[in-house]
Design a protein around this motif. Structure first.
Motif, mmCIF file in Angstrom:
data_model
loop_
_atom_site.group_PDB
_atom_site.id
_atom_site.type_symbol
_atom_site.label_atom_id
_atom_site.label_comp_id
_atom_site.label_asym_id
_atom_site.label_seq_id
_atom_site.Cartn_x
_atom_site.Cartn_y
_atom_site.Cartn_z
ATOM 1 N N ILE A 1 0.842 -1.201 0.000
ATOM 2 C CA ILE A 1 0.000 0.000 0.000
ATOM 3 C C ILE A 1 0.872 1.245 0.000
ATOM 4 O O ILE A 1 0.631 2.209 -0.753
ATOM 5 C CB ILE A 1 -0.950 -0.016 1.201
ATOM 6 C CG1 ILE A 1 -1.997 -1.137 1.041
ATOM 7 C CG2 ILE A 1 -1.648 1.334 1.377
ATOM 8 C CD1 ILE A 1 -2.864 -1.341 2.257
ATOM 9 N N ARG A 2 1.904 1.241 0.863
ATOM 10 C CA ARG A 2 2.794 2.398 0.939
ATOM 11 C C ARG A 2 3.581 2.557 -0.363
ATOM 12 O O ARG A 2 3.806 3.667 -0.854
ATOM 13 C CB ARG A 2 3.734 2.238 2.129
ATOM 14 C CG ARG A 2 3.006 2.354 3.471
ATOM 15 C CD ARG A 2 3.790 1.773 4.601
ATOM 16 N NE ARG A 2 5.030 2.488 4.855
ATOM 17 C CZ ARG A 2 5.923 2.114 5.774
ATOM 18 N NH1 ARG A 2 5.683 1.015 6.486
ATOM 19 N NH2 ARG A 2 7.010 2.819 5.967
ATOM 20 N N ALA A 3 3.998 1.397 -0.949
ATOM 21 C CA ALA A 3 4.775 1.467 -2.209
ATOM 22 C C ALA A 3 3.933 2.015 -3.353
ATOM 23 O O ALA A 3 4.372 2.908 -4.105
ATOM 24 C CB ALA A 3 5.306 0.075 -2.551
ATOM 25 N N PHE A 4 2.699 1.469 -3.483
ATOM 26 C CA PHE A 4 1.824 1.962 -4.557
ATOM 27 C C PHE A 4 1.421 3.416 -4.294
ATOM 28 O O PHE A 4 1.247 4.198 -5.236
ATOM 29 C CB PHE A 4 0.594 1.071 -4.683
ATOM 30 C CG PHE A 4 0.871 -0.233 -5.365
ATOM 31 C CD1 PHE A 4 1.344 -0.254 -6.686
ATOM 32 C CD2 PHE A 4 0.675 -1.437 -4.707
ATOM 33 C CE1 PHE A 4 1.603 -1.469 -7.318
ATOM 34 C CE2 PHE A 4 0.940 -2.644 -5.335
ATOM 35 C CZ PHE A 4 1.414 -2.668 -6.652
ATOM 36 N N GLY A 5 1.265 3.774 -3.045
ATOM 37 C CA GLY A 5 0.967 5.169 -2.723
ATOM 38 C C GLY A 5 2.114 6.081 -3.133
ATOM 39 O O GLY A 5 1.891 7.183 -3.663
#
Length: 498
Positions: free
Chosen positions: A273-277
């Motif tokens: 989630i943090r990476a795609f964000g």
């Protein structure tokens, strides 16, 4: 049934035996003493009666001797008869004193003896007067005085008194002999009774001793049986506890594995989630309007908080399962290390820390570090706006409170006081529960699990932690740790830490 219960009490049995023995001994002693006193009194009375008769007989003989000497001299005018007469008179004077001193136990005898003494003195005067006339060559006058019968009448009275006194004393002596025979019979009966009671007492003691030995053997057999039953129960309970302990260890391992897997499995989606964000923010930032950019920031912040919560929850669950063995920990060194690690935060807060000499305790070093780190960090974090942070340590050794059976009689009391924003005292217990916050995340960062970790650490060390505060007046945290832990407690904690 009541008799058996009574006999089962060894103390009562032997006390009763002692009382009976003492009573028999005292009773026999009293009876023997009475008999001995009676025999002694009877013998003394007999001896006194014999002395009275002996003294009176001596007096009687001396009177006869004096009168015989007087008559022989008057009839023969031979001076040789004056010698026994004179000697008898001299002895009469002494014997009168002797008779006067004797005391008969018969009340009427004293009057008779006094009369006898007066008659004897009168007789002595008559004898002396007659002899004196003869010595003055008045033999006719002397014979005439003798033939008047006056002296004979006096002697007759003396003889009657002698007879009355002697008869009374002899009758009294006979009664004393009868009493003596009765006392001897009583003594014989008393000795027989003493022998019988002593024999019965001895038999009773042997009987009670046999009963006590039998009861003691039965009690010992019953106790051995109960010990065997108890040993079997203890063995069964020990087996159950071993199974429970193994089950608990397995459950702890499964819980830890679950916490690890859960945290790992949850962290992986969060990282995506943090990476795609981050990719959305970097690659598509120009395509997103202001609202889209705000959504991206909120998603990133939520993921960060979720990661922190997972890490803190995992740390909270591992306090007991991953704790280290207790060793000697110098809390002064621990606090110095924490201050060094928080150097930047302390400078930014303009914090001033007042230290004191802290004790060396038996503890888990890493958990003591975590405990004090959380408390000092909170004091720095929850500061008043526009003011310098004041943190002070205090320490004292105090008496232990009741109910702490696994500790020594002393507590280590460590107090950490700050001048921060504080909180209402009604929340003093709530702040130690996991994920409990008194302020919003926008005001103060954190997951709300730090003080819960502190309580779990203190409880693992068999201590207590409490807080005192008021809004706007700072807070005071008190840590109470036992001065010494029992070996069983240490072993249990070390096993739990495996």
């Amino acid at each position: 049934m009541q008799r058996i219960k009574w006999l089962e009490n060894t103390t009562i049995t032997w006390v009763l035996i002692s009382v009976i023995t003492f009573s028999v001994i005292v009773g026999n002693a009293v009876l023997a003493s009475n008999i001995i006193n009676k025999l002694s009194a009877t013998q003394n009375s007999l001896l006194n009666a014999g002395n009275v008769l002996n003294a009176l007989n001596n007096l009687h003989v001396l009177i006869l001797s004096a009168e015989t000497g007087q008559r022989g001299y008057l009839l023969t005018e031979d001076v040789q008869y004056l010698a026994p007469y004179t000697e008898a008179l001299d002895d009469l004077s002494e014997q009168l004193d002797t008779v006067a001193r004797i005391k008969s136990e018969l009340p009427a005898q004293k009057a008779r003896i006094d009369t006898l003494l007066n008659l004897t003195r009168e007789k002595m005067q008559d004898l002396t007067a007659t002899v004196d006339l003869a010595l003055d060559d008045e033999e006719k006058q002397a014979l005439k005085r003798m033939l008047t019968g006056r002296g004979h009448n006096i002697y007759q009275s003396i003889d009657q008194q002698f007879a009355a006194i002697q008869k009374a004393e002899e009758l009294f002596s006979l009664s004393l002999f009868a009493n003596l025979a009765s006392a001897q019979s009583e003594a014989r009966v008393t000795f027989i009774i003493s022998a019988i009671t002593s024999s019965l007492l001895l038999v009773g003691m042997v009987f009670l001793a046999i009963i006590n030995i039998r009861i003691e053997r039965q009690n010992r057999e019953r106790l051995e049986y109960q010990n065997e039953v108890l040993a079997d129960k203890v063995q069964a309970r020990t087996t159950e506890l071993k199974l429970y302990s193994e089950e608990l260890k397995r459950s702890n391992r499964e819980l830890e594995d679950f916490a690890f897997v859960a945290s790992h499995d949850l962290q992986e989606p969060l990282r995506k989630i943090r990476a795609f964000g981050d990719r959305l923010r970097s690659n598509y930032a120009q395509r997103l309007d202001e609202k889209g950019d705000d959504y991206i920031n909120r998603m990133h912040n939520a993921a960060e908080r979720m990661s922190d919560l997972i890490n803190d929850l995992l740390e909270f669950s591992r306090i007991n399962t991953r704790g280290k063995d207790f060793v000697k920990v110098d809390l002064n060194d621990t606090v110095a290390t924490i201050i060094d690690d928080l150097e930047i935060a302390i400078k930014e807060s303009d914090a001033q820390i007042s230290l004191c000499t802290l004790p060396i305790i038996d503890a888990d070093p890493s958990q003591m570090y975590q405990l004090l780190l959380n408390l000092i960090s909170n004091a720095v974090k929850f500061k008043k706006a526009g003011g310098a942070v004041q943190i002070s340590f205090s320490y004292q050794l105090v008496d232990a409170t009741a109910g702490q059976h696994h500790i020594s009689e002393k507590w280590h009391l460590i107090t950490i006081t700050d001048n921060g924003i504080g909180f209402a005292q009604e929340y003093a217990d709530k702040i130690f529960s996991p994920f409990q916050r008194l302020h919003s995340r926008d005001e103060y960062k954190g997951t709300g699990i730090g003080l819960a970790v502190c309580r779990r650490i203190v409880e693992r060390h068999h201590g207590q932690i409490s807080a005192q505060s008021a809004e706007g007046l700072g807070a005071q945290f008190s840590i109470r740790l036992p001065e010494q832990l029992s070996p069983l407690t240490l072993d249990r904690d070390q096993r739990n830490a495996l």
